[in-house]
Design a protein around this motif. Structure first.
Motif, PDB file in Angstrom:
ATOM      1  N   VAL A 142       0.840  -1.205   0.000  1.00 19.88           N
ATOM      2  CA  VAL A 142       0.000   0.000   0.000  1.00 19.88           C
ATOM      3  C   VAL A 142       0.870   1.248   0.000  1.00 19.88           C
ATOM      4  O   VAL A 142       0.597   2.226  -0.717  1.00 19.88           O
ATOM      5  N   SER A 143       1.930   1.241   0.811  1.00 16.79           N
ATOM      6  CA  SER A 143       2.836   2.393   0.860  1.00 16.79           C
ATOM      7  C   SER A 143       3.461   2.641  -0.510  1.00 16.79           C
ATOM      8  O   SER A 143       3.576   3.792  -0.950  1.00 16.79           O
ATOM      9  N   ALA A 144       3.850   1.553  -1.221  1.00 18.59           N
ATOM     10  CA  ALA A 144       4.411   1.700  -2.561  1.00 18.59           C
ATOM     11  C   ALA A 144       3.391   2.273  -3.530  1.00 18.59           C
ATOM     12  O   ALA A 144       3.703   3.171  -4.329  1.00 18.59           O
ATOM     13  N   ALA A 145       2.160   1.773  -3.480  1.00 20.47           N
ATOM     14  CA  ALA A 145       1.108   2.260  -4.374  1.00 20.47           C
ATOM     15  C   ALA A 145       0.793   3.730  -4.110  1.00 20.47           C
ATOM     16  O   ALA A 145       0.548   4.505  -5.046  1.00 20.47           O
ATOM     17  N   GLN A 146       0.819   4.124  -2.840  1.00 16.69           N
ATOM     18  CA  GLN A 146       0.544   5.521  -2.509  1.00 16.69           C
ATOM     19  C   GLN A 146       1.669   6.443  -2.966  1.00 16.69           C
ATOM     20  O   GLN A 146       1.441   7.636  -3.189  1.00 16.69           O
ATOM     21  N   ARG A 147       2.867   5.895  -3.119  1.00 14.07           N
ATOM     22  CA  ARG A 147       3.978   6.701  -3.652  1.00 14.07           C
ATOM     23  C   ARG A 147       3.917   6.799  -5.169  1.00 14.07           C
ATOM     24  O   ARG A 147       4.731   7.484  -5.785  1.00 14.07           O
ATOM     25  N   GLY A 148       2.950   6.112  -5.787  1.00 11.86           N
ATOM     26  CA  GLY A 148       2.826   6.131  -7.240  1.00 11.86           C
ATOM     27  C   GLY A 148       3.539   4.993  -7.924  1.00 11.86           C
ATOM     28  O   GLY A 148       3.612   4.948  -9.156  1.00 11.86           O
ATOM     29  N   GLU A 149       4.084   4.031  -7.151  1.00  7.29           N
ATOM     30  CA  GLU A 149       4.741   2.874  -7.721  1.00  7.29           C
ATOM     31  C   GLU A 149       3.724   1.751  -7.934  1.00  7.29           C
ATOM     32  O   GLU A 149       2.615   1.780  -7.424  1.00  7.29           O
ATOM     33  N   LYS A 150       4.121   0.732  -8.693  1.00  8.24           N
ATOM     34  CA  LYS A 150       3.253  -0.398  -8.963  1.00  8.24           C
ATOM     35  C   LYS A 150       3.557  -1.521  -7.976  1.00  8.24           C
ATOM     36  O   LYS A 150       4.723  -1.860  -7.735  1.00  8.24           O
ATOM     37  N   ALA A 151       2.503  -2.116  -7.434  1.00 10.09           N
ATOM     38  CA  ALA A 151       2.650  -3.211  -6.477  1.00 10.09           C
ATOM     39  C   ALA A 151       1.653  -4.310  -6.822  1.00 10.09           C
ATOM     40  O   ALA A 151       0.595  -4.051  -7.415  1.00 10.09           O
ATOM     41  N   ALA A 152       1.990  -5.546  -6.469  1.00 15.90           N
ATOM     42  CA  ALA A 152       1.127  -6.688  -6.776  1.00 15.90           C
ATOM     43  C   ALA A 152       1.039  -7.608  -5.568  1.00 15.90           C
ATOM     44  O   ALA A 152       2.045  -7.903  -4.921  1.00 15.90           O
ATOM     45  N   LEU A 153      -0.184  -8.055  -5.271  1.00 16.77           N
ATOM     46  CA  LEU A 153      -0.436  -9.013  -4.194  1.00 16.77           C
ATOM     47  C   LEU A 153      -0.880 -10.333  -4.805  1.00 16.77           C
ATOM     48  O   LEU A 153      -1.802 -10.362  -5.625  1.00 16.77           O
ATOM     49  N   PHE A 154      -0.237 -11.423  -4.401  1.00 13.90           N
ATOM     50  CA  PHE A 154      -0.645 -12.764  -4.810  1.00 13.90           C
ATOM     51  C   PHE A 154      -1.083 -13.496  -3.546  1.00 13.90           C
ATOM     52  O   PHE A 154      -0.251 -13.826  -2.695  1.00 13.90           O
ATOM     53  N   ILE A 155      -2.394 -13.732  -3.455  1.00 15.45           N
ATOM     54  CA  ILE A 155      -2.972 -14.244  -2.224  1.00 15.45           C
ATOM     55  C   ILE A 155      -3.262 -15.737  -2.372  1.00 15.45           C
ATOM     56  O   ILE A 155      -4.102 -16.142  -3.184  1.00 15.45           O
ATOM     57  N   PHE A 156      -2.572 -16.565  -1.592  1.00 10.02           N
ATOM     58  CA  PHE A 156      -2.787 -18.009  -1.603  1.00 10.02           C
ATOM     59  C   PHE A 156      -3.779 -18.442  -0.531  1.00 10.02           C
ATOM     60  O   PHE A 156      -4.666 -19.252  -0.778  1.00 10.02           O
ATOM     61  N   ASP A 157      -3.587 -17.944   0.697  1.00 15.06           N
ATOM     62  CA  ASP A 157      -4.219 -18.564   1.857  1.00 15.06           C
ATOM     63  C   ASP A 157      -5.542 -17.946   2.269  1.00 15.06           C
ATOM     64  O   ASP A 157      -6.313 -18.568   3.000  1.00 15.06           O
ATOM     65  N   GLU A 158      -5.850 -16.749   1.842  1.00 18.53           N
ATOM     66  CA  GLU A 158      -7.030 -16.039   2.338  1.00 18.53           C
ATOM     67  C   GLU A 158      -7.971 -15.695   1.191  1.00 18.53           C
ATOM     68  O   GLU A 158      -7.522 -15.401   0.079  1.00 18.53           O
ATOM     69  N   GLU A 159      -9.250 -15.742   1.474  1.00 14.48           N
ATOM     70  CA  GLU A 159     -10.231 -15.349   0.465  1.00 14.48           C
ATOM     71  C   GLU A 159     -10.101 -13.850   0.232  1.00 14.48           C
ATOM     72  O   GLU A 159     -10.004 -13.061   1.166  1.00 14.48           O
ATOM     73  N   LEU A 160     -10.090 -13.459  -1.039  1.00 15.64           N
ATOM     74  CA  LEU A 160      -9.773 -12.084  -1.400  1.00 15.64           C
ATOM     75  C   LEU A 160     -10.768 -11.094  -0.807  1.00 15.64           C
ATOM     76  O   LEU A 160     -10.382 -10.033  -0.306  1.00 15.64           O
ATOM     77  N   GLY A 161     -12.045 -11.419  -0.856  1.00 15.65           N
ATOM     78  CA  GLY A 161     -13.056 -10.512  -0.301  1.00 15.65           C
ATOM     79  C   GLY A 161     -12.855 -10.263   1.181  1.00 15.65           C
ATOM     80  O   GLY A 161     -13.049  -9.142   1.672  1.00 15.65           O
ATOM     81  N   LEU A 162     -12.453 -11.301   1.910  1.00 12.42           N
ATOM     82  CA  LEU A 162     -12.209 -11.151   3.344  1.00 12.42           C
ATOM     83  C   LEU A 162     -11.022 -10.235   3.594  1.00 12.42           C
ATOM     84  O   LEU A 162     -11.059  -9.392   4.503  1.00 12.42           O
ATOM     85  N   LEU A 163      -9.972 -10.376   2.796  1.00  8.12           N
ATOM     86  CA  LEU A 163      -8.810  -9.495   2.963  1.00  8.12           C
ATOM     87  C   LEU A 163      -9.178  -8.048   2.699  1.00  8.12           C
ATOM     88  O   LEU A 163      -8.764  -7.142   3.439  1.00  8.12           O
ATOM     89  N   ILE A 164      -9.977  -7.805   1.653  1.00 12.53           N
ATOM     90  CA  ILE A 164     -10.397  -6.432   1.339  1.00 12.53           C
ATOM     91  C   ILE A 164     -11.212  -5.842   2.486  1.00 12.53           C
ATOM     92  O   ILE A 164     -11.004  -4.682   2.889  1.00 12.53           O
ATOM     93  N   ASP A 165     -12.128  -6.648   3.053  1.00  8.89           N
ATOM     94  CA  ASP A 165     -12.950  -6.157   4.168  1.00  8.89           C
ATOM     95  C   ASP A 165     -12.110  -5.915   5.411  1.00  8.89           C
ATOM     96  O   ASP A 165     -12.321  -4.935   6.137  1.00  8.89           O
ATOM     97  N   ARG A 166     -11.150  -6.787   5.679  1.00  8.01           N
ATOM     98  CA  ARG A 166     -10.293  -6.606   6.860  1.00  8.01           C
ATOM     99  C   ARG A 166      -9.473  -5.340   6.742  1.00  8.01           C
ATOM    100  O   ARG A 166      -9.275  -4.611   7.719  1.00  8.01           O
ATOM    101  N   CYS A 167      -8.958  -5.088   5.533  1.00 12.06           N
ATOM    102  CA  CYS A 167      -8.148  -3.880   5.335  1.00 12.06           C
ATOM    103  C   CYS A 167      -8.990  -2.616   5.494  1.00 12.06           C
ATOM    104  O   CYS A 167      -8.498  -1.577   5.973  1.00 12.06           O
TER     105      CYS A 167
END
Length: 500
Positions: free
Chosen positions: A293-318
Motif C-alpha cells: 500500500v505504501s508503494a502504491a501511494q507513492r505512485g509505484e506499482k505493487a502486486a499481491l498474490f494471495i494463496f491462503d485467504e479469500e480475497l473478499g475477506l482481505l479487502i474487508d479486513r483492510c
C-alpha cells in the motif's frame, strides 16, 4: 573477404513459451518428434505449428491416421482457429459409413493397407500439396503396420530422406500407445520433445514437457509446466534467474509507519526479499500489505498474490484499519490476484509474477503465503529451488519481495513447514505473548543483510487506524519463546488499548 553463411530463420512452433525453450523455434528442413500419452496436447501444438506457418503464407499439411478431418477442424474451432486454405488435412482413416462408395474410393484404410502402400499414400499427398510444414499423426499406426522394429526403422528412415529432399519441416506425433519404450525415432529425428501428464492426489492434472534432444542447437533443458487453455497450449519456461540481470539504484523503501521503519533500520532496500514469519493471527498478511500500500501511494506499482485467504475477506479486513484496496486497484497502482493452489502449477504462477513485472512495471511483490505455494508443488522437495530462482529473478529486476510463512503452533516451540530463512535478505519474526492478563503481539528483526537494524523487540498492535508499534519491551524476557517473564520496568512499555 569470406562471407559467413547465415543460418535460415527458425520455424516458430506457434507456442511462445516453447519457442523460448527452443531458442527461437525449430531449424527448418528437419524432422522432429513430438511424443506423449493421449490427452497431453500433441494435436493442439501440431495445429499451432501449422497455423503459425500459415500466417507467413506457408502451406501446411496435416496427415492423420487416428482422427477424421471433421474432428480436427472441430478441435481447431474450439480454440477459435480457422484452418483456412493454407492448412490441408489428409486423412487415412475409414469413413463413418462403409456403404458410401464414393468415400470408399477416395479414402485409404490404414488397417488393411500394407506399410509400403500407406507410405506411398503419404508421399502422394505431399506431392499434391507441396507443403512447407508437415504433421504426421501418428507413428503408432505405422509401428503397428511395420510389425517389427527393423521394418519400422527402415520405413521411418525412408520417410526422413524423402522429407529432406522436399525441404519441409516435419513434426511426427507419437501417442506412445503401442510401445512407450521404443526409441527408434529418437535416433533419427533432429529433435525430440516429450509431453507428460501428471495426476496429483488432489487438484487438477498437471502437464509438463522437456526437450530430450535437439541436434546442433542449444535449448533450455529440464521440465517446463504447460496448460491447454482456450486459444491453445501455453508453455511456461523454467525460470533461470541468471538470464535476467538489470541495473538499478538500491533505494530504501519505507512502510509509512515510523516505528516499523526505525526497527528496520530505515526501511527495506529495493531489490531485496523480506520473509515475515509467525503463527496464524499475528498480522503477517496486514504487515506485508502495508508495504504494498505504501508503494502504491507513492505512485509505484505493487502486486499481491494471495494463496491462503479469500480475497473478499482481505479487502474487508483492510477496510477496518483504513486501507482501501479497491481504490488503489482502481488507480492502476495495485494488482491483486487470488491464487488457487489446487489448480495452479508452480511454473504458471512464476509466469504470472513475471508478466506483472514485464507488462506493468511492478516493483513491489507480496506472496501470501508460502504455505499455499507449497501446496501447489507436486514435488515438495524442490520448493526451495523454485523459491530461490524466483527471489533471485525478482531481486535482479529491482523488485522488493515480501513473503509470509505461517508457523505451526501459537506459543512456545514453533516449527515452519518450509525453511527459507537463508534465502531471504530480511527476516521479520512475529510472536504472541501474554502480559498482564492479555494476549499481545511482538515484532522483531532477526536478520537483515543490508545495513543495520534494531535488535529490540517491540509490541505490535492492529487498531482501527492501522498497525502501530510501541517502545522496545526492555522489561520482558522470553518473548520470542512465547513464555515471557516480566523482570522490571513498568506497564508503559505496552501500547494502550484505545478501546479501554
Amino acid at each position: 573477404m569470406t562471407v559467413e553463411p547465415q543460418p535460415a530463420p527458425k520455424a516458430r512452433t506457434g507456442v511462445e513459451g516453447l519457442d523460448d525453450i527452443l531458442v527461437g523455434g525449430l531449424s527448418p528442413g528437419h524432422v522432429y518428434l513430438l511424443e506423449g500419452s493421449p490427452g497431453t496436447g500433441k494435436t493442439t501444438i501440431a495445429l499451432q505449428f501449422l497455423l503459425d506457418g500459415a500466417k507467413a503464407g506457408e502451406t501446411g499439411l496435416y496427415i492423420t491416421m487416428s482422427e477424421t478431418e471433421s474432428e480436427l477442424r472441430d478441435g481447431a474451432a474450439s480454440h477459435g482457429w480457422n484452418l483456412g486454405d493454407h492448412v490441408h488435412v489428409y486423412e487415412l482413416v475409414p469413413p463413418e459409413s462403409l456403404l458410401d462408395d464414393e468415400h470408399q474410393q477416395s479414402l485409404l484404410y490404414s488397417s488393411d493397407l500394407e506399410l509400403g502402400e500407406t507410405t506411398k499414400a503419404v508421399f502422394a499427398a505431399i506431392d499434391r500439396t507441396k507443403p512447407v510444414r508437415i504433421v504426421i499423426d501418428s507413428l503408432s499406426e505405422i509401428r503397428l503396420l511395420a510389425q517389427s522394429s527393423l521394418r519400422y526403422r527402415r520405413q521411418v528412415l525412408a520417410m526422413k530422406h524423402y522429407f529432406a529432399r522436399q525441404g519441409a519441416t516435419v513434426l511426427l506425433l507419437d501417442d506412445l500407445t503401442t510401445d512407450a519404450n521404443d526409441k527408434t525415432v529418437h535416433s533419427l529425428a533432429h529433435g525430440v520433445i516429450r509431453l507428460e501428464g501428471l495426476t496429483p492426489n488432489y487438484g487438477a492434472e498437471r502437464r509438463r514437457l522437456r526437450v530430450i534432444k535437439y541436434r546442433g542447437q542449444s535449448f533450455r533443458g529440464g521440465y517446463h509446466d504447460f496448460i491447454i487453455a482456450p486459444g491453445g497450449v501455453q508453455v511456461f519456461p523454467r525460470l533461470v534467474s541468471g538470464e535476467h540481470k538489470t541495473g538499478f539504484a538500491r533505494n530504501v523503501l519505507t512502510s509509512g509507519i515510523g516505528e516499523l521503519d526505525a526497527l528496520l533500520g530505515g526501511g527495506i532496500e529495493q531489490g531485496s526479499s523480506t520473509l515475515v514469519m509467525g503463527p496464524a493471527g499475528t498480522g503477517k498478511s496486514l504487515l506485508t500489505v502495508q508495504f504494498a500500500v505504501s508503494a502504491a501511494q507513492r505512485g509505484e506499482k505493487a502486486a499481491l498474490f494471495i494463496f491462503d485467504e479469500e480475497l473478499g475477506l482481505l479487502i474487508d479486513r483492510c477496510k477496518l484499519i483504513g486501507i482501501d484496496l479497491v481504490a488503489l486497484c482502481d488507480s492502476g497502482n495495485l494488482f491483486i490476484e487470488q491464487v488457487d493452489a489446487a489448480e495452479l502449477s508452480p511454473g504458471e504462477f512464476t509466469d504470472r509474477v513475471r508478466t506483472k513485472i514485464r507488462r506493468h512495471g511492478v516493483k513491489t511483490v507480496v506472496i501470501d503465503g508460502l504455505n499455499g505455494y507449497q501446496a501447489a508443488m507436486p514435488e515438495e522437495e524442490f520448493l526451495t529451488l523454485h523459491i530461490h530462482e524466483l527471489l533471485q529473478y525478482l531481486n535482479r529486476q529491482g523488485v522488493s519481495t515480501f513473503l509470509t510463512v505461517a508457523q505451526h503452533g501459537l506459543v512456545g516451540d514453533m516449527k515452519s513447514p518450509v525453511d527459507v530463512t537463508y534465502l531471504a535478505d530480511t527476516v521479520v519474526l512475529l510472536r504472541f505473548f501474554e502480559a498482564f492478563g492479555q494476549v499481545r503481539r511482538a515484532i522483531s528483526i532477526i536478520k537483515k543483510r543490508f545495513g543495520s537494524h534494531e535488535n529490540t523487540i517491540r509490541e505490535m498492535r492492529i487498531t482501527s487506524k492501522g498497525i502501530a508499534l510501541g517502545e522496545p519491551l526492555n522489561g520482558f524476557q522470553g518473548i520470542l519463546r512465547g513464555t515471557p517473564v516480566f523482570t522490571d520496568g513498568d506497564r508503559a512499555q505496552l501500547l494502550k488499548d484505545p478501546a479501554v
